[in-house]
Structure formats: C-alpha cells, structure tokens
Motif scaffolding. Structure first.
Motif, mmCIF file in Angstrom:
data_model
loop_
_atom_site.group_PDB
_atom_site.id
_atom_site.type_symbol
_atom_site.label_atom_id
_atom_site.label_comp_id
_atom_site.label_asym_id
_atom_site.label_seq_id
_atom_site.Cartn_x
_atom_site.Cartn_y
_atom_site.Cartn_z
ATOM 1 N N GLU A 1 0.827 -1.200 0.000
ATOM 2 C CA GLU A 1 0.000 0.000 0.000
ATOM 3 C C GLU A 1 0.869 1.261 0.000
ATOM 4 O O GLU A 1 1.825 1.387 0.771
ATOM 5 N N ASP A 2 0.527 2.219 -0.855
ATOM 6 C CA ASP A 2 1.319 3.441 -1.042
ATOM 7 C C ASP A 2 1.576 4.195 0.265
ATOM 8 O O ASP A 2 2.675 4.689 0.493
ATOM 9 N N LYS A 3 0.561 4.300 1.102
ATOM 10 C CA LYS A 3 0.698 5.039 2.363
ATOM 11 C C LYS A 3 1.765 4.396 3.252
ATOM 12 O O LYS A 3 2.593 5.090 3.855
ATOM 13 N N ILE A 4 1.806 3.079 3.296
ATOM 14 C CA ILE A 4 2.791 2.354 4.111
ATOM 15 C C ILE A 4 4.179 2.494 3.492
ATOM 16 O O ILE A 4 5.177 2.697 4.200
ATOM 17 N N VAL A 5 4.263 2.437 2.164
ATOM 18 C CA VAL A 5 5.541 2.610 1.467
ATOM 19 C C VAL A 5 6.109 3.997 1.762
ATOM 20 O O VAL A 5 7.293 4.138 2.080
ATOM 21 N N GLN A 6 5.273 5.027 1.680
ATOM 22 C CA GLN A 6 5.736 6.398 1.931
ATOM 23 C C GLN A 6 6.254 6.545 3.364
ATOM 24 O O GLN A 6 7.319 7.121 3.591
ATOM 25 N N ARG A 7 5.521 6.006 4.323
ATOM 26 C CA ARG A 7 5.945 6.113 5.719
ATOM 27 C C ARG A 7 7.240 5.337 5.954
ATOM 28 O O ARG A 7 8.143 5.811 6.653
ATOM 29 N N GLY A 8 7.341 4.152 5.368
ATOM 30 C CA GLY A 8 8.565 3.356 5.493
ATOM 31 C C GLY A 8 9.753 4.047 4.853
ATOM 32 O O GLY A 8 10.861 4.051 5.391
ATOM 33 N N ARG A 9 9.514 4.665 3.680
ATOM 34 C CA ARG A 9 10.587 5.408 2.990
ATOM 35 C C ARG A 9 11.058 6.568 3.851
ATOM 36 O O ARG A 9 12.261 6.819 3.975
ATOM 37 N N ASP A 10 10.113 7.263 4.483
ATOM 38 C CA ASP A 10 10.476 8.379 5.368
ATOM 39 C C ASP A 10 11.340 7.887 6.533
ATOM 40 O O ASP A 10 12.331 8.522 6.888
ATOM 41 N N TYR A 11 10.963 6.774 7.128
ATOM 42 C CA TYR A 11 11.749 6.203 8.224
ATOM 43 C C TYR A 11 13.153 5.862 7.739
ATOM 44 O O TYR A 11 14.148 6.162 8.404
ATOM 45 N N TYR A 12 13.230 5.227 6.575
ATOM 46 C CA TYR A 12 14.529 4.841 6.023
ATOM 47 C C TYR A 12 15.390 6.072 5.753
ATOM 48 O O TYR A 12 16.565 6.117 6.130
ATOM 49 N N LYS A 13 14.811 7.085 5.104
ATOM 50 C CA LYS A 13 15.574 8.287 4.745
ATOM 51 C C LYS A 13 16.075 9.048 5.960
ATOM 52 O O LYS A 13 17.135 9.661 5.912
ATOM 53 N N LYS A 14 15.321 9.025 7.045
ATOM 54 C CA LYS A 14 15.781 9.751 8.231
ATOM 55 C C LYS A 14 16.720 8.908 9.099
ATOM 56 O O LYS A 14 17.144 9.345 10.155
ATOM 57 N N GLY A 15 17.067 7.708 8.626
ATOM 58 C CA GLY A 15 18.050 6.889 9.318
ATOM 59 C C GLY A 15 17.507 6.101 10.497
ATOM 60 O O GLY A 15 18.252 5.779 11.423
ATOM 61 N N ALA A 16 16.227 5.764 10.455
ATOM 62 C CA ALA A 16 15.610 5.042 11.571
ATOM 63 C C ALA A 16 15.997 3.569 11.632
ATOM 64 O O ALA A 16 15.827 2.932 12.667
ATOM 65 N N VAL A 17 16.525 3.026 10.524
ATOM 66 C CA VAL A 17 16.936 1.617 10.516
ATOM 67 C C VAL A 17 18.323 1.526 11.148
ATOM 68 O O VAL A 17 19.290 2.104 10.652
ATOM 69 N N LYS A 18 18.400 0.808 12.261
ATOM 70 C CA LYS A 18 19.654 0.673 13.009
ATOM 71 C C LYS A 18 20.028 -0.803 13.133
ATOM 72 O O LYS A 18 19.168 -1.673 13.171
ATOM 73 N N ASN A 19 21.303 -1.042 13.223
ATOM 74 C CA ASN A 19 21.821 -2.381 13.518
ATOM 75 C C ASN A 19 21.339 -3.459 12.554
ATOM 76 O O ASN A 19 21.049 -4.577 12.967
ATOM 77 N N LEU A 20 21.257 -3.139 11.268
ATOM 78 C CA LEU A 20 20.869 -4.151 10.281
ATOM 79 C C LEU A 20 21.997 -5.168 10.172
ATOM 80 O O LEU A 20 23.133 -4.814 9.856
ATOM 81 N N GLU A 21 21.677 -6.417 10.471
ATOM 82 C CA GLU A 21 22.704 -7.464 10.488
ATOM 83 C C GLU A 21 22.196 -8.730 9.830
ATOM 84 O O GLU A 21 21.007 -9.046 9.893
ATOM 85 N N LEU A 22 23.136 -9.454 9.243
ATOM 86 C CA LEU A 22 22.853 -10.794 8.743
ATOM 87 C C LEU A 22 22.882 -11.716 9.948
ATOM 88 O O LEU A 22 23.917 -11.879 10.588
ATOM 89 N N ALA A 23 21.750 -12.308 10.279
ATOM 90 C CA ALA A 23 21.653 -13.151 11.464
ATOM 91 C C ALA A 23 22.020 -14.603 11.164
ATOM 92 O O ALA A 23 22.605 -15.277 11.998
#
Length: 132
Positions: A11-33
């Motif tokens: 859904e576009d609304k969820i994509v936009q919100r997720g993109r905003d989170y990603y662009k502002k650097g909200a994704v932390k500690n991304l690791e290959l588990a």
C-alpha cells in the motif's frame, strides 16, 4: 515478492511512511543473522515511537520469503518498519549484485595489457625503471 519490487506490491501510504523512516536513518543495527541453503535471515532495529525489531528472510535471488515486526500494526501484511528495512535491504542487495558483476576493461587498458604481454624482458625492465 522481490526486494527490488516491494514498492509496487505494498500500500502506497505504508511505502511512503517506510521510505520516510529509512531516509531519516531510523533503521539501526541491520545485520545478517543467519545464512542457510540460499536463504539469508536479517534483523534490524527501527526507531519509531519505540524501537521495534524487524526480521526478514531473503533468498539469494532477492525474493522476500518472510518478515515480521514487533510493532502492534495489524491493518495489513507489512508495516512501515518492515518497509524501512526493505529499503535498506534493497540497497544492500543492489550493491551486492553490482559487486558480483565482472568489471569491463576499458579499451586503453586492454591495449596496454596486450603491449606489456608482448614486450620482451629488456623493454619491461626499462618501463619499470622509468616509473620507479
């Protein structure tokens, strides 16, 4: 769903919100588990109103096999936190594919390589001494 096509299928609304989170650097500690039989498991923290943990599994071909988030969202298959992680994984997947592509040699480099391969030892020694 392919990691490089997820935007088209969520859904576009969820994509936009997720993109905003990603662009502002909200994704932390991304690791290959974990990595088992062509499936890579990733985990990341996403900073929102709280810190949520997202897990995702991708095949070697970039297919999203599964994902989960610890947030309470239950209005659809994917939340904005998962989408933010999908953006991060998409970047990594694209980079990994680019790194695996063979690099094309320029015509000039090929010509120099061929000239050096055909040169005798004396010529090669002169070239080395000149540039040393």
């Amino acid at each position: 769903m392919k990691i490089i096509e997820f935007e088209k299928l969520i859904e576009d609304k969820i994509v936009q919100r997720g993109r905003d989170y990603y662009k502002k650097g909200a994704v932390k500690n991304l690791e290959l588990a974990d990595e088992i039989a062509g499936v890579s498991s990733f985990c990341a923290d996403v900073e929102g109103s709280e810190i949520y943990e997202v897990t995702a599994e991708l095949s070697d071909e970039g297919e999203i096999i599964s994902s989960e988030c610890t947030c309470p969202y239950d209005m659809g298959e994917f939340c904005k936190h998962e989408v933010a992680v999908f953006y991060a994984l998409s970047d990594q997947f694209s980079l990994a594919k680019d790194l695996k592509k063979p690099k094309k040699k320029s015509k000039a480099k090929l010509e120099i390589s061929e000239l050096l391969a055909e040169a005798d030892k004396e010529t090669l020694a002169e070239i080395l001494l000149e540039y040393a």
